[in-house]
Design a protein around this motif. Sequence first.
Motif, PDB file in Angstrom:
ATOM      1  N   VAL A   1       0.858  -1.189   0.000  1.00 17.53           N
ATOM      2  CA  VAL A   1       0.000   0.000   0.000  1.00 17.53           C
ATOM      3  C   VAL A   1       0.890   1.234   0.000  1.00 17.53           C
ATOM      4  CG1 VAL A   1      -1.814   1.253   1.218  1.00 17.53           C
ATOM      5  CG2 VAL A   1      -1.768  -1.250   1.297  1.00 17.53           C
TER       6      VAL A   1
ATOM      7  N   GLU B   1       0.896   5.734  -0.425  1.00 13.95           N
ATOM      8  CA  GLU B   1       0.157   6.996  -0.458  1.00 13.95           C
ATOM      9  C   GLU B   1       0.931   7.969  -1.343  1.00 13.95           C
ATOM     10  OE1 GLU B   1      -0.372  10.225   2.878  1.00 13.95           O
ATOM     11  OE2 GLU B   1      -1.929   8.679   3.146  1.00 13.95           O
TER      12      GLU B   1
ATOM     13  N   PRO C   1     -10.383  -2.074  -4.094  1.00 17.69           N
ATOM     14  CA  PRO C   1     -10.273  -1.052  -3.046  1.00 17.69           C
ATOM     15  C   PRO C   1     -11.043   0.212  -3.395  1.00 17.69           C
ATOM     16  CG  PRO C   1      -8.309  -1.038  -4.387  1.00 17.69           C
ATOM     17  CD  PRO C   1      -9.129  -2.198  -4.871  1.00 17.69           C
ATOM     18  N   GLY C   2     -11.140   1.096  -2.415  1.00 20.11           N
ATOM     19  CA  GLY C   2     -11.807   2.376  -2.627  1.00 20.11           C
ATOM     20  C   GLY C   2     -13.178   2.415  -1.985  1.00 20.11           C
TER      21      GLY C   2
ATOM     22  N   HIS D   1      -1.888  -1.204  -4.005  1.00 22.42           N
ATOM     23  CA  HIS D   1      -2.989  -0.294  -3.726  1.00 22.42           C
ATOM     24  C   HIS D   1      -2.390   1.091  -3.469  1.00 22.42           C
ATOM     25  CE1 HIS D   1      -6.132  -3.533  -2.408  1.00 22.42           C
ATOM     26  NE2 HIS D   1      -5.527  -3.819  -3.547  1.00 22.42           N
TER      27      HIS D   1
ATOM     28  N   ARG E   1      -3.125   5.122  -2.595  1.00 22.37           N
ATOM     29  CA  ARG E   1      -4.049   6.137  -2.098  1.00 22.37           C
ATOM     30  C   ARG E   1      -3.625   7.466  -2.687  1.00 22.37           C
ATOM     31  NH1 ARG E   1      -8.977   7.827  -0.421  1.00 22.37           N
ATOM     32  NH2 ARG E   1      -8.806   9.624   0.950  1.00 22.37           N
TER      33      ARG E   1
ATOM     34  N   ASN F   1      -8.964   8.779  -3.760  1.00 24.53           N
ATOM     35  CA  ASN F   1      -9.473   7.452  -3.438  1.00 24.53           C
ATOM     36  C   ASN F   1      -8.316   6.461  -3.426  1.00 24.53           C
ATOM     37  OD1 ASN F   1     -11.532   5.575  -2.834  1.00 24.53           O
ATOM     38  ND2 ASN F   1     -12.896   6.496  -4.356  1.00 24.53           N
ATOM     39  N   THR F   2      -8.631   5.208  -3.139  1.00 29.46           N
ATOM     40  CA  THR F   2      -7.640   4.142  -3.218  1.00 29.46           C
ATOM     41  C   THR F   2      -7.868   3.353  -4.496  1.00 29.46           C
ATOM     42  OG1 THR F   2      -7.518   3.973  -0.805  1.00 29.46           O
ATOM     43  CG2 THR F   2      -6.666   2.129  -2.079  1.00 29.46           C
TER      44      THR F   2
ATOM     45  N   CYS G   1     -10.420   2.021 -10.147  1.00 28.00           N
ATOM     46  CA  CYS G   1     -11.231   1.985  -8.930  1.00 28.00           C
ATOM     47  C   CYS G   1     -12.698   1.897  -9.344  1.00 28.00           C
ATOM     48  CB  CYS G   1     -10.982   3.245  -8.094  1.00 28.00           C
ATOM     49  SG  CYS G   1     -11.956   3.351  -6.562  1.00 28.00           S
TER      50      CYS G   1
END
Length: 361
Positions: free
Chosen positions: A204, A206, A253-254, A318, A320, A330-331, A355
Amino acid sequence: MAETNLTEEDINRVRPTVRVSGKASDGVTRLLSSMRMEESEGGMSSLELRLLNAARFEDGEVELAFEDEATIRHGVEIAVYAGDELSPQEIFRGLVTGLEGTFEVGVAPELFVLAEDALQRARLSRRTRVIEDARIDSIAKELASRIGLDPAVKGFTESLGTQVQLDETDLAFLRRMLAARDGDVQVVGKELHVSPRKDVRRGVLELMLGRTLRRARVTADLAHQVTEVTVGGWDAVAGRRVEGSGTGTNLGPGAGRRGSALLEAAVGARIEHLRDVPATTDDEARAIAEASFDRRARRFVCVDATAEGNPALRVGTHVRLIGLGPRFDNTYVVVRAQHRFDVERGYEIDFEAECAFLGGP
């Protein structure tokens, strides 16, 4: 945030390192002027290295650097590591399949090294066979053994009945089996990873616009969304029709508003019916319908972006995304990534992610 010119120290800090036949190759790394590694869903990553093909030897003469084939040659194993120079991470491992030289008067010669990962063996072997009581996990493990990889298979233990591989490559056959069950295949190091897409999560990250995220173009498009997918097939043994439907089970995801809900509110219900599919039971028809719906749903919001180089940004990661506004923050899951390096821009990654959800206005 204003861009600044990269210094030679910056370039060297993010310069990928190359290993040939399992050993670090200082010569290849030093003469590397650009790198491009591309991967996508369904497996099969490729690599292009651009090398300055000139070096000064002990006798003082400047000659072609890689012509003796002691280091670079067809079929040799090559691996590329990127990221922090103190702890680089492997982003590619495969075999050299192509060499290309460029020559021009007054310009230093260059050598382009082309490579593909271990799945290149699977895309070359074409066969016809009938598999009774076929299971994806068994097919994947057999393929991994054939191409010299360790299998890392999650799920897919149910029987699919009799399946026919008709003049297909091993890679195409496995991809077809996985597509009907919403699965994915990737080579990770020396392993063949096969799992349902809902379980693919290679970390994950960001990414914030203006910092690690350098640009993004996001599209939320209802053109290919549906409110339901139905499937019709035929059970030849029992002489009866089989059917199934899907409205969303593994959307990824999201969070936010689904494309199917926005479509129904904007223009009404839209049902996609798949006919003449290889489904002989209701369960099989339902699985194919669900996989088809989920693939469409996940493509509702798509992003095309460029990020600062990070070897952890891979297919299945994933991400973000922040700084794009409430609608698009969003993710997302990465479905294609191109890691590239050159001496002008350093290490960057172009990626595509998707997404199933749109945020609030």
